[in-house]
Design an enzyme around this catalytic site. Structure first.
Site, PDB file in Angstrom:
ATOM      1  N   LYS A   9     -15.899  -4.955  -0.572  1.00  7.88           N
ATOM      2  CA  LYS A   9     -15.552  -3.879  -0.191  1.00  7.88           C
ATOM      3  C   LYS A   9     -16.593  -2.834  -0.889  1.00  7.88           C
ATOM      4  O   LYS A   9     -17.869  -3.390  -1.382  1.00  7.88           O
ATOM      5  CB  LYS A   9     -14.100  -3.382  -1.058  1.00  7.88           C
ATOM      6  CG  LYS A   9     -12.703  -4.195  -0.857  1.00  7.88           C
ATOM      7  CD  LYS A   9     -11.185  -3.949  -2.060  1.00  7.88           C
ATOM      8  CE  LYS A   9     -10.909  -4.778  -1.390  1.00  7.88           C
ATOM      9  NZ  LYS A   9      -9.283  -4.205  -2.383  1.00  7.88           N
ATOM     10  N   TYR A  49      -4.967  -3.036   6.927  1.00  8.01           N
ATOM     11  CA  TYR A  49      -4.131  -3.109   6.161  1.00  8.01           C
ATOM     12  C   TYR A  49      -2.509  -2.430   5.918  1.00  8.01           C
ATOM     13  O   TYR A  49      -1.735  -2.235   5.468  1.00  8.01           O
ATOM     14  CB  TYR A  49      -4.485  -1.876   4.952  1.00  8.01           C
ATOM     15  CG  TYR A  49      -5.877  -2.574   3.715  1.00  8.01           C
ATOM     16  CD1 TYR A  49      -5.313  -3.527   3.170  1.00  8.01           C
ATOM     17  CD2 TYR A  49      -6.687  -1.954   3.376  1.00  8.01           C
ATOM     18  CE1 TYR A  49      -6.566  -3.996   2.488  1.00  8.01           C
ATOM     19  CE2 TYR A  49      -7.726  -2.467   3.053  1.00  8.01           C
ATOM     20  CZ  TYR A  49      -7.179  -3.710   1.327  1.00  8.01           C
ATOM     21  OH  TYR A  49      -8.613  -4.259   0.596  1.00  8.01           O
ATOM     22  N   ASN A 112     -10.992  -2.436  -6.642  1.00  3.77           N
ATOM     23  CA  ASN A 112     -11.195  -4.154  -7.263  1.00  3.77           C
ATOM     24  C   ASN A 112     -11.996  -5.330  -5.895  1.00  3.77           C
ATOM     25  O   ASN A 112     -11.994  -6.201  -5.973  1.00  3.77           O
ATOM     26  CB  ASN A 112      -9.620  -4.894  -7.317  1.00  3.77           C
ATOM     27  CG  ASN A 112      -9.261  -4.896  -4.963  1.00  3.77           C
ATOM     28  OD1 ASN A 112     -10.023  -4.477  -4.752  1.00  3.77           O
ATOM     29  ND2 ASN A 112      -7.404  -5.106  -5.358  1.00  3.77           N
ATOM     30  N   HIS A 115     -11.917  -8.184  -0.308  1.00  2.00           N
ATOM     31  CA  HIS A 115     -10.774  -8.518  -1.016  1.00  2.00           C
ATOM     32  C   HIS A 115     -10.959 -10.139   0.339  1.00  2.00           C
ATOM     33  O   HIS A 115     -11.691 -10.609   0.503  1.00  2.00           O
ATOM     34  CB  HIS A 115     -10.385  -7.922   1.570  1.00  2.00           C
ATOM     35  CG  HIS A 115      -9.066  -7.951   2.172  1.00  2.00           C
ATOM     36  ND1 HIS A 115      -8.163  -8.368   1.936  1.00  2.00           N
ATOM     37  CD2 HIS A 115      -9.215  -9.101   2.636  1.00  2.00           C
ATOM     38  CE1 HIS A 115      -7.553  -8.855   2.699  1.00  2.00           C
ATOM     39  NE2 HIS A 115      -8.259 -10.060   3.350  1.00  2.00           N
ATOM     40  N   GLU A 126      -6.751 -11.681  10.371  1.00  2.00           N
ATOM     41  CA  GLU A 126      -8.046 -10.893  10.338  1.00  2.00           C
ATOM     42  C   GLU A 126      -9.611 -11.509  10.801  1.00  2.00           C
ATOM     43  O   GLU A 126     -10.294 -10.341  11.140  1.00  2.00           O
ATOM     44  CB  GLU A 126      -7.883 -11.336   8.307  1.00  2.00           C
ATOM     45  CG  GLU A 126      -6.562 -10.184   8.046  1.00  2.00           C
ATOM     46  CD  GLU A 126      -6.334 -10.525   6.362  1.00  2.00           C
ATOM     47  OE1 GLU A 126      -7.403 -10.950   6.055  1.00  2.00           O
ATOM     48  OE2 GLU A 126      -5.255 -10.036   5.886  1.00  2.00           O
TER      49      GLU A 126
HETATM   50  P1  DAT Z   1      -4.424  -8.026  -3.274  1.00  2.00           P
HETATM   51  O1  DAT Z   1      -6.604  -7.322  -2.179  1.00  2.00           O
HETATM   52  O2  DAT Z   1      -4.702  -8.486  -3.500  1.00  2.00           O
HETATM   53  O3  DAT Z   1      -4.606  -8.856  -1.598  1.00  2.00           O
HETATM   54  P2  DAT Z   1      -2.584  -6.673  -2.026  1.00  2.00           P
HETATM   55  O4  DAT Z   1      -3.067  -6.596  -0.186  1.00  2.00           O
HETATM   56  O5  DAT Z   1      -1.012  -6.228  -2.533  1.00  2.00           O
HETATM   57  O6  DAT Z   1      -3.879  -6.611  -3.200  1.00  2.00           O
HETATM   58  O7  DAT Z   1      -2.860  -5.401  -1.660  1.00  2.00           O
HETATM   59  C1  DAT Z   1      -3.952  -4.171  -1.370  1.00  2.00           C
HETATM   60  C2  DAT Z   1      -4.863  -3.383  -1.764  1.00  2.00           C
HETATM   61  O8  DAT Z   1      -4.412  -2.125  -1.931  1.00  2.00           O
HETATM   62  C3  DAT Z   1      -5.696  -4.179  -2.875  1.00  2.00           C
HETATM   63  O9  DAT Z   1      -6.316  -4.557  -2.534  1.00  2.00           O
HETATM   64  C4  DAT Z   1      -5.659  -2.669  -3.890  1.00  2.00           C
HETATM   65  C5  DAT Z   1      -4.391  -2.030  -2.814  1.00  2.00           C
HETATM   66  N1  DAT Z   1      -3.848  -1.560  -3.985  1.00  2.00           N
HETATM   67  C6  DAT Z   1      -2.380  -2.880  -4.098  1.00  2.00           C
HETATM   68  N2  DAT Z   1      -1.520  -2.447  -5.185  1.00  2.00           N
HETATM   69  C7  DAT Z   1      -2.677  -1.096  -5.721  1.00  2.00           C
HETATM   70  C8  DAT Z   1      -1.347  -0.538  -5.973  1.00  2.00           C
HETATM   71  N3  DAT Z   1      -0.221  -0.170  -6.875  1.00  2.00           N
HETATM   72  N4  DAT Z   1      -1.994   0.932  -6.577  1.00  2.00           N
HETATM   73  C9  DAT Z   1      -3.269   1.391  -5.431  1.00  2.00           C
HETATM   74  N5  DAT Z   1      -3.702   0.149  -5.627  1.00  2.00           N
HETATM   75  C10 DAT Z   1      -3.013  -1.088  -5.287  1.00  2.00           C
HETATM   76 MG    MG Z   2      -4.094  -8.162   0.048  1.00  2.00          MG
END
Ligand code: DAT
Ligand code: MG
Length: 149
Positions: A9, A49, A112, A115, A126
């Site tokens: 990212k 997303y 974070n 991805h 994807e």
């Molecule tokens: P991952 O990236 O571990 O697959 P995810 O698919 O649940 O996680 O979410 C996609 C992204 O969205 C994640 O990398 C960061 C953001 N995100 C997820 N949960 C969040 C939250 N509670 N607050 C803010 N950003 C969040």
């Molecule tokens: Mg995810």
């Protein structure tokens, strides 16, 4: 052969972590089959997303992922989807184990670093969303016999 989609990212690129992050997947024994540095359009970000579009953090997430260059990658190997998720660590870097990418470099769920596809079907979707077929390179690393029995 199993493949996954990974994307460093904008925070990972801005923080000069591209080499370190790629290295972790290389030394593990996975094979890089697609790689490009790119700016992400709002359209691509929203499709990527899509499952999160009703979540309160969606607009911040789209702003963030479109805010600077991203390194999009496809990696290949047995079990690569689940293994890459382990190498990446938990979504919230404060919960991610030390030794994982998020655990070593992050403190904020909104920054974070990387991805990774969460399942084989998601990975297929994807990869097709981010890459043209001709951008992917099928090759057999010559050290494979030192990685696999
Ligand atoms: P991952 O990236 O571990 O697959 P995810 O698919 O649940 O996680 O979410 C996609 C992204 O969205 C994640 O990398 C960061 C953001 N995100 C997820 N949960 C969040 C939250 N509670 N607050 C803010 N950003 C969040
Ligand atoms: Mg995810």
């Amino acid at each position: 052969m199993e493949r996954t989609f990974l994307a460093i990212k904008p925070d990972g690129v801005q923080r000069s972590l591209v080499g370190d992050i790629i290295r972790r997947f290389e030394v593990k024994g996975f094979t890089l089959v697609g790689l490009k540095l790119m700016n992400v359009s709002r359209e691509l970000a929203e499709k990527h997303y899509e499952v999160h579009k009703e979540r309160p953090f969606f607009s911040n997430l789209i702003e963030f992922i479109t805010s600077g260059p991203v390194v999009a990658m496809v990696w290949e190997g047995d079990g690569v989807v689940a293994s890459a998720r382990k190498i990446i660590g938990a979504t919230n870097p404060l919960n991610a184990e030390p030794g994982t990418i998020r655990g070593d470099f992050g403190v904020d769920v909104g920054r974070n670093l990387i991805h990774g596809s969460d399942a084989i079907e998601t990975a297929q979707r994807e990869i097709n969303l981010w890459f043209e077929q001709e951008e992917l390179v099928s090759w057999k690393p010559s050290l494979m016999s030192w990685i696999h029995e």
